[in-house]
Design a protein around this motif. Sequence first.
Motif, PDB file in Angstrom:
ATOM      1  N   LEU A   1       0.826  -1.192   0.000  1.00 49.51           N
ATOM      2  CA  LEU A   1       0.000   0.000   0.000  1.00 49.51           C
ATOM      3  C   LEU A   1       0.869   1.253   0.000  1.00 49.51           C
ATOM      4  N   GLY A   2       0.311   2.341  -0.521  1.00 52.10           N
ATOM      5  CA  GLY A   2       0.987   3.618  -0.418  1.00 52.10           C
ATOM      6  C   GLY A   2       1.143   4.033   1.030  1.00 52.10           C
ATOM      7  N   GLN A   3       2.121   4.866   1.318  1.00 55.03           N
ATOM      8  CA  GLN A   3       2.423   5.229   2.702  1.00 55.03           C
ATOM      9  C   GLN A   3       1.228   5.860   3.402  1.00 55.03           C
ATOM     10  N   ASP A   4       0.548   6.767   2.724  1.00 55.90           N
ATOM     11  CA  ASP A   4      -0.595   7.442   3.346  1.00 55.90           C
ATOM     12  C   ASP A   4      -1.718   6.461   3.651  1.00 55.90           C
ATOM     13  N   GLU A   5      -1.972   5.551   2.722  1.00 58.56           N
ATOM     14  CA  GLU A   5      -3.056   4.587   2.923  1.00 58.56           C
ATOM     15  C   GLU A   5      -2.705   3.603   4.034  1.00 58.56           C
ATOM     16  N   ALA A   6      -1.446   3.196   4.093  1.00 59.50           N
ATOM     17  CA  ALA A   6      -1.011   2.284   5.147  1.00 59.50           C
ATOM     18  C   ALA A   6      -1.140   2.943   6.518  1.00 59.50           C
ATOM     19  N   ILE A   7      -0.765   4.208   6.609  1.00 56.15           N
ATOM     20  CA  ILE A   7      -0.885   4.935   7.878  1.00 56.15           C
ATOM     21  C   ILE A   7      -2.344   5.070   8.268  1.00 56.15           C
ATOM     22  N   ASP A   8      -3.208   5.323   7.266  1.00 54.68           N
ATOM     23  CA  ASP A   8      -4.634   5.464   7.530  1.00 54.68           C
ATOM     24  C   ASP A   8      -5.214   4.175   8.118  1.00 54.68           C
ATOM     25  N   ILE A   9      -4.833   3.022   7.570  1.00 56.63           N
ATOM     26  CA  ILE A   9      -5.319   1.737   8.077  1.00 56.63           C
ATOM     27  C   ILE A   9      -4.818   1.505   9.489  1.00 56.63           C
ATOM     28  N   LYS A  10      -3.555   1.758   9.706  1.00 57.45           N
ATOM     29  CA  LYS A  10      -2.948   1.538  11.021  1.00 57.45           C
ATOM     30  C   LYS A  10      -3.585   2.411  12.099  1.00 57.45           C
ATOM     31  N   ASP A  11      -3.951   3.641  11.737  1.00 55.14           N
ATOM     32  CA  ASP A  11      -4.463   4.594  12.732  1.00 55.14           C
ATOM     33  C   ASP A  11      -5.981   4.676  12.777  1.00 55.14           C
ATOM     34  N   LYS A  12      -6.660   3.985  11.882  1.00 56.33           N
ATOM     35  CA  LYS A  12      -8.119   4.073  11.834  1.00 56.33           C
ATOM     36  C   LYS A  12      -8.723   3.490  13.099  1.00 56.33           C
ATOM     37  N   GLU A  13      -9.670   4.218  13.693  1.00 54.22           N
ATOM     38  CA  GLU A  13     -10.237   3.816  14.978  1.00 54.22           C
ATOM     39  C   GLU A  13     -10.946   2.474  14.899  1.00 54.22           C
ATOM     40  N   VAL A  14     -11.615   2.211  13.777  1.00 57.56           N
ATOM     41  CA  VAL A  14     -12.334   0.940  13.665  1.00 57.56           C
ATOM     42  C   VAL A  14     -11.375  -0.242  13.740  1.00 57.56           C
ATOM     43  N   ASN A  15     -10.169  -0.088  13.191  1.00 53.81           N
ATOM     44  CA  ASN A  15      -9.193  -1.165  13.252  1.00 53.81           C
ATOM     45  C   ASN A  15      -8.582  -1.289  14.647  1.00 53.81           C
ATOM     46  N   LYS A  16      -8.436  -0.179  15.322  1.00 49.49           N
ATOM     47  CA  LYS A  16      -7.966  -0.228  16.708  1.00 49.49           C
ATOM     48  C   LYS A  16      -8.983  -0.940  17.595  1.00 49.49           C
ATOM     49  N   GLN A  17     -10.271  -0.712  17.310  1.00 47.45           N
ATOM     50  CA  GLN A  17     -11.324  -1.394  18.068  1.00 47.45           C
ATOM     51  C   GLN A  17     -11.279  -2.896  17.823  1.00 47.45           C
ATOM     52  N   LYS A  18     -11.080  -3.283  16.561  1.00 47.68           N
ATOM     53  CA  LYS A  18     -10.981  -4.704  16.247  1.00 47.68           C
ATOM     54  C   LYS A  18      -9.803  -5.337  16.973  1.00 47.68           C
ATOM     55  N   LEU A  19      -8.689  -4.622  17.030  1.00 43.21           N
ATOM     56  CA  LEU A  19      -7.512  -5.131  17.731  1.00 43.21           C
ATOM     57  C   LEU A  19      -7.802  -5.287  19.216  1.00 43.21           C
ATOM     58  N   ARG A  20      -8.490  -4.299  19.805  1.00 45.59           N
ATOM     59  CA  ARG A  20      -8.821  -4.403  21.238  1.00 45.59           C
ATOM     60  C   ARG A  20      -9.710  -5.607  21.508  1.00 45.59           C
ATOM     61  N   ARG A  21     -10.675  -5.828  20.615  1.00 50.68           N
ATOM     62  CA  ARG A  21     -11.542  -6.993  20.805  1.00 50.68           C
ATOM     63  C   ARG A  21     -10.754  -8.286  20.671  1.00 50.68           C
ATOM     64  N   THR A  63      -9.486  -8.297  10.290  1.00 51.34           N
ATOM     65  CA  THR A  63      -9.813  -7.879   8.939  1.00 51.34           C
ATOM     66  C   THR A  63      -9.778  -6.362   8.850  1.00 51.34           C
ATOM     67  N   VAL A  64      -9.107  -5.836   7.834  1.00 49.75           N
ATOM     68  CA  VAL A  64      -9.048  -4.394   7.615  1.00 49.75           C
ATOM     69  C   VAL A  64      -9.468  -4.103   6.179  1.00 49.75           C
ATOM     70  N   GLN A  65      -9.714  -2.831   5.904  1.00 52.15           N
ATOM     71  CA  GLN A  65     -10.172  -2.442   4.571  1.00 52.15           C
ATOM     72  C   GLN A  65      -9.369  -1.254   4.071  1.00 52.15           C
ATOM     73  N   SER A  66      -8.955  -1.324   2.806  1.00 52.61           N
ATOM     74  CA  SER A  66      -8.268  -0.200   2.185  1.00 52.61           C
ATOM     75  C   SER A  66      -9.067   0.255   0.972  1.00 52.61           C
ATOM     76  N   GLU A  67      -8.906   1.515   0.601  1.00 53.53           N
ATOM     77  CA  GLU A  67      -9.645   2.041  -0.542  1.00 53.53           C
ATOM     78  C   GLU A  67      -9.201   1.397  -1.843  1.00 53.53           C
ATOM     79  N   SER A  68      -7.932   1.112  -1.964  1.00 55.63           N
ATOM     80  CA  SER A  68      -7.409   0.594  -3.229  1.00 55.63           C
ATOM     81  C   SER A  68      -7.467  -0.923  -3.336  1.00 55.63           C
ATOM     82  N   ARG A  69      -7.412  -1.625  -2.195  1.00 56.78           N
ATOM     83  CA  ARG A  69      -7.297  -3.080  -2.228  1.00 56.78           C
ATOM     84  C   ARG A  69      -8.458  -3.816  -1.576  1.00 56.78           C
TER      85      ARG A  69
END
Length: 338
Positions: free
Chosen positions: A116-136, A234-240
């Motif tokens: 993934l592009g750097q900006d998109e990768a950072i967005d996935i890593k920092d997205k709150e929904v993904n942080k919630q999934k990790l906490r669960r 499971t995570v989601q990206s705009e491009s992939r």
Amino acid sequence: MGEERASSLSSMAAMAMEEEITLTVKWSGKEYTVRVCGDDTVGELKRRICQATEVLPKRQKLLYPKIVGPKLSDDSTLLSLLPLKSSVKMTMIGTVEDDIIIDPVDSPEIVDDFELGQDEAIDIKDKEVNKQKLRRRIDQYKIEVLNPCRKGKKLLVLDIDYTLFDHRSPAENPLQLMRPYLHEFLSAAYAEYDIMIWSATSMKWVELKMGQLGVLNNPNYKITALLDHLAMITVQSESRGVFDCKPLGLIWAKFSEYYDSTNTIMFDDLRRNFVMNPQNGLIIRPFRKAHANRDSDTELVNLTQYLLSVAELDDLSALDHRRWESYIEDNSKRRRRV
């Protein structure tokens, strides 16, 4: 007023995504309870069902009243988009692996890996929904410690398929598909690193493969823990689109006294698995066609040198692991000058 209404609808949608729903799944004459959230996908639901029934996700067919078409067969579908209710029972059709005669390969063949592009990768890593999934996942997934963590050691996390083992080639003996120098590599790494194995397959096959290769009872090194596909999120990206990954934050939360982002490195042949922790991942060349390549594959020999060279550093995440081969060369030149 329009802005307030839009804000209110957005808040309601967010609550729906986070709200937990308890589903009853009927299978083989029994009923099982699974808990999911709106921001989970059908693929995640199948993993929860697998945890309860031991039917692998790829062997499940889900049936639900009022849902027709491919929605329940598309693992990327968000559950918030489906009319699921706790009062309605879901039916699952599937067979456990022990009941069918097949080649025991339960991980999907992924050939379309991507970066993934750097900006998109950072967005996935920092997205709150993904942080919630990790906490669960941290709350739900239990890691069985096979051998004690060692204070002061760094952590090496290893994939199995195509990293340590060619899981697609035919062979009479699994040892014929083992990557060359595996035991020498693990023995050398163990001097500086605790070792965990994390595979996108079921725990049964993780234990079987590692047992057949003699990894679990080797006298020269110890495996700290095994992780399977249920530890992934499971995570989601705009491009992939939607895909699974291996969040190291799960391990760091479970073993915060020992490991963190500064002392952990993960080897995997799929870079997508690093998306939640890109600074800690190293792409290993996949080991395929074992019969043709086992006499020439020296990847683990070279990576042993890299692991031991960086073991003395305070922060492994500060390295660019994509340049690991150049690091070895530069390190050798520095030693020659000295």
